[in-house]
Design an enzyme around this catalytic site. Sequence first.
Site, PDB file in Angstrom:
ATOM      1  N   SER A  37       0.023   0.270  -0.855  1.00  0.00           N
ATOM      2  CA  SER A  37       1.200  -0.118  -1.648  1.00  0.00           C
ATOM      3  C   SER A  37       2.448  -0.411  -0.823  1.00  0.00           C
ATOM      4  O   SER A  37       3.436  -0.886  -1.381  1.00  0.00           O
ATOM      5  CB  SER A  37       1.528   0.980  -2.651  1.00  0.00           C
ATOM      6  N   TYR A  87       6.373   6.462  -6.099  1.00  0.00           N
ATOM      7  CA  TYR A  87       5.669   6.793  -7.344  1.00  0.00           C
ATOM      8  C   TYR A  87       6.611   7.590  -8.260  1.00  0.00           C
ATOM      9  O   TYR A  87       7.811   7.349  -8.258  1.00  0.00           O
ATOM     10  CB  TYR A  87       4.364   7.547  -7.055  1.00  0.00           C
ATOM     11  N   LYS A 100       3.719  -3.822  -1.144  1.00  0.00           N
ATOM     12  CA  LYS A 100       4.483  -4.264  -2.316  1.00  0.00           C
ATOM     13  C   LYS A 100       5.941  -4.587  -1.965  1.00  0.00           C
ATOM     14  O   LYS A 100       6.599  -5.358  -2.661  1.00  0.00           O
ATOM     15  CB  LYS A 100       4.417  -3.199  -3.416  1.00  0.00           C
TER      16      LYS A 100
HETATM   17  N1  GLU Z   1      -4.739  -0.275  -3.525  1.00  0.00           N
HETATM   18  C1  GLU Z   1      -4.205   0.882  -4.161  1.00  0.00           C
HETATM   19  C2  GLU Z   1      -4.504   0.895  -5.643  1.00  0.00           C
HETATM   20  O1  GLU Z   1      -4.222  -0.053  -6.318  1.00  0.00           O
HETATM   21  C3  GLU Z   1      -2.743   0.908  -3.907  1.00  0.00           C
HETATM   22  C4  GLU Z   1      -2.116   2.093  -4.527  1.00  0.00           C
HETATM   23  C5  GLU Z   1      -1.063   2.681  -3.665  1.00  0.00           C
HETATM   24  O2  GLU Z   1      -1.106   2.653  -2.450  1.00  0.00           O
HETATM   25  O3  GLU Z   1      -0.145   3.216  -4.305  1.00  0.00           O
HETATM   26  O4  GLU Z   1      -5.027   1.825  -6.131  1.00  0.00           O
END
Ligand code: GLU
Length: 317
Positions: A76, A253, A79
């Site tokens: 992530s 998160y 992102k």
């Molecule tokens: N590829 C991971 C997923 O979609 C990324 C999630 C993350 O790193 O927060 O589950």
Amino acid sequence: MPKPPDNPYDLSRFDLDDILGTINEEVRERFGQGEVADHIPDLAGVGKDRFGMALALLDGQVHEVGDSRHRFSIQSMSKVHTLTLALKAVGDELWQRVDREPSGDPFNSLIQLEHENGIPRNPFMNAGALVTADVILSNYDNPEAMLLKFLQERAGDPDIGEDEKLASSERESGYRNIALANFIRSFKNLHNDPDAVLDFYARQCSIGMHCVDLARSVQYLADSGCCPNSGEQVTSAGGAKRINAMMMTAGTYDAAGDFAFYVGLPAKSGVSGGIVAVVPHVMGLCVWYPGLDEKGNSKLGRYALHRFTEITDLSVF
Ligand code: GLU
């Protein structure tokens, strides 16, 4: 109360290698904490005896410690870069398709989407990242190659590449992401085929970088949008401010409040155990430790960043 330094951006008052050495020792004494992500089979095999940290100062200096050159998938953390590219393509129109509020829900939650008509809360939840991936697919030729080039140029590392095996493992086992993409599409907030969006998303998450690469890759966010490695204005100063704001409020998160409380820097974590962070006007930095806390953030990575801002007082607050 101690007097603040005359020039808070002058780092000559610190011995950064010594500080990294202290943090490295403290982290290694705590090895074993947290759980390695297992929802993507290929991530599950990594040990909890790895820690790396890198600081990429805007004058080009790099300070690093531990496993700072070990490549891992950026998950992530990608992102941040895809948000930058989506904003570059469509500007403020993006905010009609993705909101900018913290969610308080886990990164792969579907709950709010139903009530909020398929508009994800922010670009850093999986739902929001699928929309930014969709924007990239609609606006760039050969998006995978473009994203890799973007990261290679930001980090000054031509060896950055995708991990095909990891991408297909995520693609096959990413049931929640498959559900999210189709659900968002039902609200007409994905314009491309959900399979194409999911494929690009899995690929962006699989890209392998190390702490030094990642620290360099966010330097433009510390330097008013300008990448010190290439000299390119990657985003405007206002764009950098907004991306930093999103990182602060939604980058870790549903623990972003706690993260602001303890660390006090814009940051973005990934389930591989990396966290990138920005000290505005000073540096990009990255930590990596694969054991995650219950919210999905690297447990000792967060500890390391907490100690770093505690020792140096380099936080935005
Ligand atoms: N590829 C991971 C997923 O979609 C990324 C999630 C993350 O790193 O927060 O589950």
